[in-house]
Design a protein around this motif. Structure first.
Motif, mmCIF file in Angstrom:
data_model
loop_
_atom_site.group_PDB
_atom_site.id
_atom_site.type_symbol
_atom_site.label_atom_id
_atom_site.label_comp_id
_atom_site.label_asym_id
_atom_site.label_seq_id
_atom_site.Cartn_x
_atom_site.Cartn_y
_atom_site.Cartn_z
ATOM 1 N N ASP A 79 -36.892 -48.485 25.712
ATOM 2 C CA ASP A 79 -36.211 -47.450 26.491
ATOM 3 C C ASP A 79 -35.091 -48.115 27.282
ATOM 4 O OD1 ASP A 79 -35.500 -45.146 27.758
ATOM 5 O OD2 ASP A 79 -37.146 -45.198 29.217
ATOM 6 N N GLU B 57 -39.155 -36.764 24.026
ATOM 7 C CA GLU B 57 -39.764 -37.987 24.525
ATOM 8 C C GLU B 57 -40.574 -38.621 23.405
ATOM 9 O OE1 GLU B 57 -41.738 -37.989 28.226
ATOM 10 O OE2 GLU B 57 -40.215 -36.787 29.260
ATOM 11 N N ARG C 227 -48.231 -36.283 29.311
ATOM 12 C CA ARG C 227 -46.876 -36.239 28.794
ATOM 13 C C ARG C 227 -46.548 -34.841 28.240
ATOM 14 N NH1 ARG C 227 -43.439 -40.398 27.149
ATOM 15 N NH2 ARG C 227 -44.785 -41.694 28.463
#
Length: 711
Positions: A408, A689, A703
């Motif tokens: 990331d 994501e 999440r």
């Protein structure tokens, strides 16, 4: 000192002890280290004497020469130098003045081909010469350590092949006499000849006409008419390509050759031309000399035939090159398989241990449940979970080394990140090690995964701690640097602006052979059980995946410096999401529709089960095609949870299909390995994501809840 001799003063002002050479000494007496010499000179002479091949030392501003016996064996011509005499350019085997000046300037020099001085008429000899400067403690160059490797066969082979190819090219445009004159100096050097020419037979069959010839030294020209018999009676009836080699003519007449090599060019009935090569002194013509003369003769005889021969030669060269390439490919394949074997062996060893912990714990859990001892299950559940977590960490490290770990990348200010790690680094290193930070003001930002950078710095700090068992200093320094290229140890780094992070310890250091292998996976110098050998390989993979690199500078007893280079990034760092948004108890659902696409049935069953338990309306598909059909069939999907690598359309393609129908739909990718995900940038669009397998079920539900709750 009790004996007479020559005392050479120390040179360059950096060595106060003299070099002593007795007047009655020869090289055999000198081939040992003298205690009165300076330490750099003693070390250089020891290295030179330990060299199995020819080695030498050139010392001081006066270029005093010291050498071993193998070096003296290179002298075929002239006198052997006296011990300690100045190096003689062009006579003593070694560098020319320019190369020696570069070595005295601090450079390592490699001369691939240096001609040796030889006796008149002798075949040429060549050596490869390597030079390394001998440095004083203050960096001044005191002398040069050199070594020689004889490469005569290779050099002659290359020169002969090059000459034949050049001659063929010349014959494409020039007549044979002119082409021969162009290559005659090189041909004379290769064959030790001082006169080369072509003679064409006249009508009487007894004389030849020589238009021009090439001569060297005292050899006179034979241009004009000459008797054929003077070149050899056998030539009149010799077959095409016949070579008459005379090693010693026995003539003492000035201007007459000492050895001759003559090639008959033409048929027996019509001898048209002879190619003659004369040496001033007697010499023994080798088979290679004769073969070269024959090849030159064939090319000169007929340019058209030579063109056909050249094509055949190129074909043979192509075949030989192809054979060499196949051999090189086979070698590379063998080396690759060896590396794969080492890697898979290490992986199998570690994973077998982890699987043993998981399977053994599960076996005991089944046994305790069958026995009704449910209270005893807890420790084994923890053991199985711990082994699974260690397996996760191992796969992440392997993916980092392979530069395939999903990352990331975000704008990062390294100084702020390092300052935030100060307390953690102190605790990790212990009280015996002093931590110092040297952070450059105004340091550039970089683009990388901040978690990976933190792990890399912590890993390096732990390595530094282990290298300083008795305590020491650990320094972390930063700087903004411009890389222009041309540094061998940074050859895989593109020129540009970089942030450099240096982790420096005052520990035991590493020898070159350890530094060379430091980034290999599963290579470790730590005792068994104290290191996996994946830490540095993970750092290497992380920096390369971030478009930077890492290098190690270390010497035994002098500590180690590890440099991380990360590319400059002009955007300012962005605060990460608050930790509370991704933590807490597993949330419940309001009945949102979730489509799960996963080709692994076990993973798919687990994800569907846990999401269903939390109140989501879950639909499932086993591959990309079935997922596509559900997308086209359903009017509403609130969240797509999909693996990236799927049979049929992959996860990213499914997400694009769904967003064409529902532009604001949320997407959660699951991946264990994916090329696009590993690149990070450009893969995740807004509202998307990614979670990395293996993941905890609670992390998955948190999440999912965060994606659906945040617009």
């Amino acid at each position: 000192m009790g004996q007479s001799g020559l005392i050479l003063p120390a040179v360059s002002g950096h060595a106060s002890d003299p070099l002593f050479f007795g007047s009655g000494q020869d090289w055999r007496d000198l081939l040992k280290v003298t205690p009165q010499w300076s330490i750099p000179l003693q070390n250089a002479v020891r290295a030179m004497l330990a060299t199995p091949g020819p080695g030498f030392v050139i010392w001081g501003d006066e270029h005093r020469l010291l050498c071993n016996e193998a070096y003296l064996a290179l002298f075929d011509s002239g006198t052997v130098p006296l011990p300690g005499a100045s190096f003689r350019f062009g006579q003593d085997p070694g560098p020319d003045a320019a190369a020696l000046a570069r070595a005295y300037g601090g450079q390592t020099v490699l001369l691939p081909e240096v001609a040796l001085a030889t006796l008149p008429g002798a075949a040429p000899r060549y050596v490869m010469v390597a030079l390394a400067p001998i440095m004083a403690a203050d960096g001044a160059v005191l002398g040069v350590l050199g070594s020689c490797l004889e490469c005569t066969a290779r050099s002659l082979r290359e020169q002969r092949m090059a000459l034949l190819l050049d001659l063929a090219q010349l014959l494409t445009f020039d007549p044979p006499d002119m082409a021969l004159q162009a290559v005659a100096p090189r041909l004379g050097t290769l064959l030790g000849a001082g006169r080369i020419g072509l003679g064409r037979m006249l009508e009487d069959g007894r004389q030849v006409e020589i238009t021009q010839d090439w001569t060297l030294g005292s050899m006179p020209s034979l241009a004009g008419r000459q008797d054929l018999a003077s070149f050899g009676d056998h030539l009149r009836t010799a077959p095409d390509g016949f070579v008459l080699a005379v090693h010693d003519t026995g003539s003492d007449t000035p201007g007459m050759p000492g050895a001759t090599l003559t090639v008959a060019l033409g048929s027996t009935e019509d001898l048209r031309t002879i190619l003659f090569l004369h040496s001033e002194a007697p010499r023994s013509w080798s088979g290679g000399d004769i073969a070269l003369a024959q090849d030159v003769g064939r090319q000169l005889r007929n340019a058209e035939e030579r063109q056909a021969e050249e094509a055949a030669l190129r074909t043979r060269m192509a075949h030989r090159t192809a054979e060499l390439e196949r051999a090189e490919d086979a070698l590379r394949q063998a080396q690759k398989m060896e590396a794969i074997g080492q890697l898979t062996g290490g992986i199998a060893h570690d994973f077998n241990n982890l699987l043993q912990g998981i399977s053994g714990s599960l076996d005991l859990i089944q046994t305790r449940i069958a026995q009704g001892r449910l209270a005893a299950v807890g420790p084994f559940l923890k053991s199985a979970s711990a082994s699974a977590s260690r397996a996760t960490a191992l796969t992440h490290r392997l993916l980092a080394f392979a530069r395939r770990q999903p990352i990331d990348p975000r704008p990062v200010q390294p100084n702020e990140l390092i300052a935030s790690l100060r307390s953690l680094l102190r605790r990790s290193c212990g009280e015996a090690i002093r931590l110092e930070l040297a952070l450059e003001d105004g340091l550039w930002n970089t683009l990388c995964d901040s978690n990976q950078l933190e792990n890399a710095l912590l890993n390096l700090a732990i390595n530094a701690r282990d290298a300083m068992p008795d305590g020491g200093t650990l320094t972390i320094a930063t700087s903004s640097t411009r890389h222009e290229g041309g540094i061998p140890s940074l050859r895989d780094l593109e020129p540009g602006d970089y942030v450099c992070i240096r982790v420096i310890d005052s520990g035991c250091g590493m020898p070159p052979e350890v530094v060379e292998r430091a980034f290999e996976p599963f290579f470790t110098t730590k005792p068994l059980g104290q290191g996996t050998g994946l830490g540095l390989s993970m750092i290497y993979g992380f920096t390369r995946q971030s478009k930077g690199t890492v290098r190690i500078l270390s010497r035994p007893g002098e500590g180690t410096m590890v440099e991380l280079y990360l590319p400059r990034h002009d955007r300012m760092p962005v605060e990460p999401p608050a930790a509370s948004s991704l933590s807490g108890p597993p949330p419940t659902s309001g009945g949102e529709v979730v489509l799960v696409v996963e080709d692994d049935p076990v993973v798919r069953q687990l994800v569907v089960e846990v999401l269903s338990e939390h109140g989501y309306a879950v639909l499932q598909a086993e591959d990309g095609h079935s997922g596509q059909r559900l997308i086209e069939k359903l009017s509403r999907i609130d969240l797509l949870v999909t693996d990236i690598g799927l049979p049929g359309p992959d996860g990213r393609q499914l997400a694009e299909m769904l967003r064409q129908r529902q532009p604001d739909v949320r997407v959660l990718f699951m991946t264990g390995y994916a090329e696009a995900a590993a690149r990070g940038e450009g893969f995740l669009a807004p509202g998307m994501e990614m979670v990395v397998k293996p993941f905890a079920m609670d992390d998955l539900t948190i999440r999912v809840h965060a994606l659906l709750e945040n617009p």
